[in-house]
Design an enzyme around this catalytic site. Structure first.
Site, PDB file in Angstrom:
ATOM      1  N   HIS A  63       1.077  -1.303  -0.018  1.00 50.71           N
ATOM      2  CA  HIS A  63       0.050  -0.159   0.086  1.00 50.71           C
ATOM      3  C   HIS A  63       0.997   1.323  -0.090  1.00 50.71           C
ATOM      4  CE1 HIS A  63      -2.604   2.919   0.958  1.00 50.71           C
ATOM      5  NE2 HIS A  63      -2.357   3.317   2.255  1.00 50.71           N
ATOM      6  N   HIS A  88       3.990   7.270   5.109  1.00 49.43           N
ATOM      7  CA  HIS A  88       2.944   7.498   6.374  1.00 49.43           C
ATOM      8  C   HIS A  88       2.065   6.884   6.785  1.00 49.43           C
ATOM      9  CE1 HIS A  88       0.114   5.453   2.413  1.00 49.43           C
ATOM     10  NE2 HIS A  88      -0.733   5.811   3.640  1.00 49.43           N
ATOM     11  N   ASP A  89       1.901   5.690   6.930  1.00 51.59           N
ATOM     12  CA  ASP A  89       1.413   5.147   7.501  1.00 51.59           C
ATOM     13  C   ASP A  89       1.589   4.436   8.626  1.00 51.59           C
ATOM     14  OD1 ASP A  89      -1.555   4.966   6.847  1.00 51.59           O
ATOM     15  OD2 ASP A  89      -1.214   3.095   6.109  1.00 51.59           O
ATOM     16  N   GLU A  92       0.565   5.879  12.630  1.00 55.58           N
ATOM     17  CA  GLU A  92      -0.992   5.417  12.672  1.00 55.58           C
ATOM     18  C   GLU A  92      -0.804   4.324  12.916  1.00 55.58           C
ATOM     19  OE1 GLU A  92      -3.336   7.181  12.940  1.00 55.58           O
ATOM     20  OE2 GLU A  92      -5.053   6.132  12.708  1.00 55.58           O
ATOM     21  N   ASP A  93       0.066   3.472  12.597  1.00 56.30           N
ATOM     22  CA  ASP A  93       0.000   1.592  12.374  1.00 56.30           C
ATOM     23  C   ASP A  93       1.338   0.959  13.462  1.00 56.30           C
ATOM     24  OD1 ASP A  93      -2.591   2.264  11.901  1.00 56.30           O
ATOM     25  OD2 ASP A  93      -2.147   1.170   9.127  1.00 56.30           O
ATOM     26  N   ASP A 155      -3.587   8.735  -1.277  1.00 58.45           N
ATOM     27  CA  ASP A 155      -3.735   7.603   0.301  1.00 58.45           C
ATOM     28  C   ASP A 155      -5.120   7.455   0.020  1.00 58.45           C
ATOM     29  OD1 ASP A 155      -3.764   5.683   2.201  1.00 58.45           O
ATOM     30  OD2 ASP A 155      -4.220   7.664   3.399  1.00 58.45           O
TER      31      ASP A 155
HETATM   32 MN    MN Z   1      -2.885   4.164   4.094  1.00 63.27          MN
END
Ligand code: MN
Length: 748
Positions: A63, A88-89, A92-93, A155
């Protein structure tokens, strides 16, 4: 998880390949080559997401690679953005923090990743306000670094491309949000190609059947279109070749979503849409300085072959659209008698039209041309900032205000001194006044437009010259909200009204305090509520405001109301209309509340559940056969909306997790209201024939019939009760056979 079999080996290869493709694309651009940094970001992200998979089952790292690929290839961004997209993630993740990113990759990338993390945190938030808050953050970070929003759009595009692996209710939520916020944003940033793809993908998931139907029709009519194109462009090519232009001619086929949108808003069939095909001439100027004159020269050549439509010459060359779009549009009559639009652009203009303002930078560096697009973008960002600086209490209002700002088309108007101003289409005198200065707006009493006196609500046209008239005694009125089309004016008016309200309430509070003292009463909120009810108002604030404005004079009667025992007052409370209403709703909700809702389940709409459990939305009146969804409201009612309903899209964008997939399962037992719009040329007996078909032949109940005949044109609305979409289609088909009836369509 995959074990140590060959599977993992294949997957690793897949990841390597995708990443190599990204690097190859990047090396093919004009950006400085910072492959090492990108490698570092890739390895970091890959390790951070290790072992995690997407809904589709593929390794998660695929992704971020895809998002970086879009950022690089389709938006034209460089290494900083590619690294940010790859990362980018991560925050967040995974367990990594923005600080970690900062330590390894520096401030810039950390700022962008932080911006992207803030946006994604709680995008599936439960409350509307949370969602609007998120969106606000998005716009705020955008004004810090525009790349945040560009990567966010990349995204979203990848998530839309892979939406098939989500459950339907999530699909509607994401598709709805995309159509509501991201496609307009992409449009505003000039990312035309991406905007079109986002719209088409949303459309495909919300209305799969209609999408397929339009696709099929486009496929079937392709040969015919190609023939028209060849025939139309052959003489053009001959001339341009002779003059030595370096050019390309391309077909522009309207997107399925635009076609569908036009069918819906203009009530026409696919066959009735005349501008599915347009022609694009993209040329490379020999010298950048002759770019504009080349466009006009090509136009002159075209107009010698075909007749040009006198009112459809659009000059976006000297005044680019606010999103940077530049081109010359003309509409020509083909030798077969069809109007065909031709868009004339240089290769530079074309790239900006497709890729948006990221392409501006590229050309700015290369040619040093003065950059209109970017200036316009800066202006827009300033407006956004102004809206953000002026807090609006209602989150959904805020979203609407921002949205107002996204899709507006522009007109050009002039100040008395001949200065050019760009305004959104449908702007009024009042919008113009506020765009210049808040004082001019708030004291505006009218204007002289082209030397003629007009009221503040007067709508402006391109080319108007406007002189604003003011008066010191003028002040902002509540109904001014209805006179403005721009977010800026709307925001200013609301802010002024709110400030005035607060002042009035304060004045009212003083009067009321004084009144309590004078009558020897102890100030008590319950007593204030008694007065609210006595004066039939809705809130304490409204009471204070009315007193402040001297619309209500409180006196002996009020004192008596307060002195009365509360037991007394309750007896007449019941007769107040708004009290009663509230009670009705309570009964209703008790009946139709669902105890526990499984959001993953598709709900079945049948005779039984429609009577007992679900409510049909008043705003869009869906009937069996329409594409619908369920929305769980605050009282746990499930309301059924059409998927394209404007109210529903707002709900989708703000209350996403409360969306349910829904399917019809009715058997022609229940009746639903539906409205048809009919148009034609008037003749004796026409109306009779229409009612005959509807009521006799189909035995359908007509609920309302309103017809207007003007200058021989007959137009009307029929409201009737039907079982489902099939009924509607049969009736429409039969009505279309009536002589002189030119169009019949279902209204929204
Ligand atoms: Mn994403």
């Amino acid at each position: 998880m995959v074990d140590e079999s060959g599977n993992e080996f294949n997957e690793n290869q897949e990841v390597e390949q995708a990443y190599q493709h990204l690097i190859d694309t990047y090396l093919g651009t004009n950006h400085r080559k910072k492959v090492e940094l990108i490698n570092k970001a890739f390895n970091f992200a890959r390790q951070a997401h290790k072992g995690v998979r997407r809904h589709s089952g593929e390794p998660y790292i695929m992704h971020p690679i895809a998002v970086a690929q879009i950022a690089c290839e389709e938006i034209g961004l460089g290494s900083t953005s590619i690294c940010s997209a790859l990362l980018h993630d991560v925050v967040e993740d995974t367990d990594y923090t923005v600080e970690d990113i900062r330590n390894i990759f520096g401030d810039k990338i950390a700022l962008i990743v932080d911006g992207l993390t803030k946006i994604s945190g709680g995008i599936f938030g439960v409350h509307a306000s949370a969602q609007a808050e998120n969106f606000k953050k998005l716009l705020l970070t955008m004004s810090e670094d525009i790349r945040v929003i560009l990567i966010k759009i990349a995204d979203r595009l990848h998530n839309m491309r892979t939406l098939g692996s989500m459950i339907p209710s999530k699909q509607y939520k994401i598709a709805g949000e995309t159509l509501y916020i991201y496609a307009p944003l992409a449009h505003r940033l000039g990312l035309n190609k991406i905007k079109t793809e986002l719209e088409d993908l949303s459309f495909r998931y919300e209305h799969p059947e209609e999408y397929k139907e339009i696709q099929n029709k486009l496929e079937h009519t392709r040969e015919e279109r190609d023939n028209v194109f060849d025939e139309f462009t052959t003489p053009i090519r001959k001339r341009l070749d002779k003059l030595g232009f370096n050019y390309e001619i391309k077909e522009r086929v309207k997107s399925p979503y635009s076609i569908w949108n036009k069918m819906q808003t203009k009530h026409v069939t696919f066959e009735e849409i005349y501008d599915i095909l347009a022609v694009r001439i993209i040329f490379t100027p020999k010298d950048p300085s002759t770019e504009l004159t080349d466009c006009f020269n090509i136009y002159v050549q075209l107009s010698q072959i075909y007749k040009a439509h006198p009112e459809r010459l659009r000059d976006w060359l000297n005044h680019p659209k606010a999103n940077g779009y530049q081109a010359l549009h003309v509409t020509l009559m083909s030798h077969k008698g069809e109007w065909i639009e031709v868009q004339i652009r240089s290769n530079r203009m074309h790239e900006i039209a497709e890729q948006g303002f990221a392409a501006h930078w590229k050309y700015k560096e290369k040619t040093g041309l003065e950059d209109d697009g970017e200036r316009e973008l800066e202006k827009w960002m300033r407006t956004i900032k102004e809206i953000l600086d002026d807090p609006q209490p209602n989150a959904l209002d805020f979203l609407e205000t921002i949205k107002l700002n996204l899709y507006a088309q522009e007109i050009f108007v002039f100040t008395p001194k001949g200065e050019l101003k760009t305004m959104p289409q449908n702007s009024t005198v009042l919008d113009f006044a506020f765009s210049i200065h808040t004082f001019l707006g708030s004291h505006c009493i009218g204007a002289k437009v082209n030397h003629k006196l007009v009221p503040i609500s007067h709508r402006l046209q391109s080319g108007d010259q406007i002189e604003i008239l003011t008066s010191n005694s003028q002040h902002v009125q509540q109904n001014w909200i209805d006179y403005v089309a721009t977010a800026k004016a709307k925001g200013k008016i609301l802010a002024i009204l709110r400030r005035e309200q607060r002042e009035q309430q304060k004045a009212g509070e003083e009067v009321l305090t004084h009144f309590f003292e004078k009558h020897d009463l102890v100030f008590d909120l319950n007593d204030v509520d008694k007065l609210v009810e006595y004066h039939q108002l809705k809130s304490r604030e409204e009471l204070l405001q009315c007193i402040g404005k001297k619309e209500i004079e409180i006196g002996e009667n009020d004192a008596n109301i307060i002195r009365r025992k509360s037991g007394n007052s309750k007896t007449w409370l019941r007769f107040l209309p708004f009290r009663k209403k509230k009670k009705d709703i309570e009964i209703d909700s008790a009946e139709k509340t669902v105890e526990k809702i499984d959001l993953k389940k598709t709900i079945q709409l049948n005779e039984e559940t429609l009577k007992s459990t679900y409510t049909i939305a008043e705003c869009c009146h869906p009937i069996p056969g329409d594409d619908v969804l369920g929305f769980v409201d605050e009282n746990n009612h499930i309301i059924i909306h059409k998927r394209q309903c404007a109210v529903a899209s707002r709900l989708k964008a703000s209350f996403g997790p409360r969306i349910l997939a829904a399917k019809w399962d009715t058997h022609k037992q229940l009746f639903f209201p539906v409205s048809l719009n009919i148009k034609g040329t008037d003749r004796i007996g026409l109306l009779n024939e229409v009612t005959e078909i509807v009521s006799r032949k189909f035995d359908v109940n007509i609920r309302k019939l309103a017809i207007e005949v003007r200058e021989g044109i007959f137009e009307g609305e029929i409201q009737l009760y039907v079982h489902d979409v099939d009924d509607v289609q049969t009736i429409i088909k039969n009505l279309k056979n009536v002589k002189n009836l030119q169009s019949v369509s279902r209204m929204n």
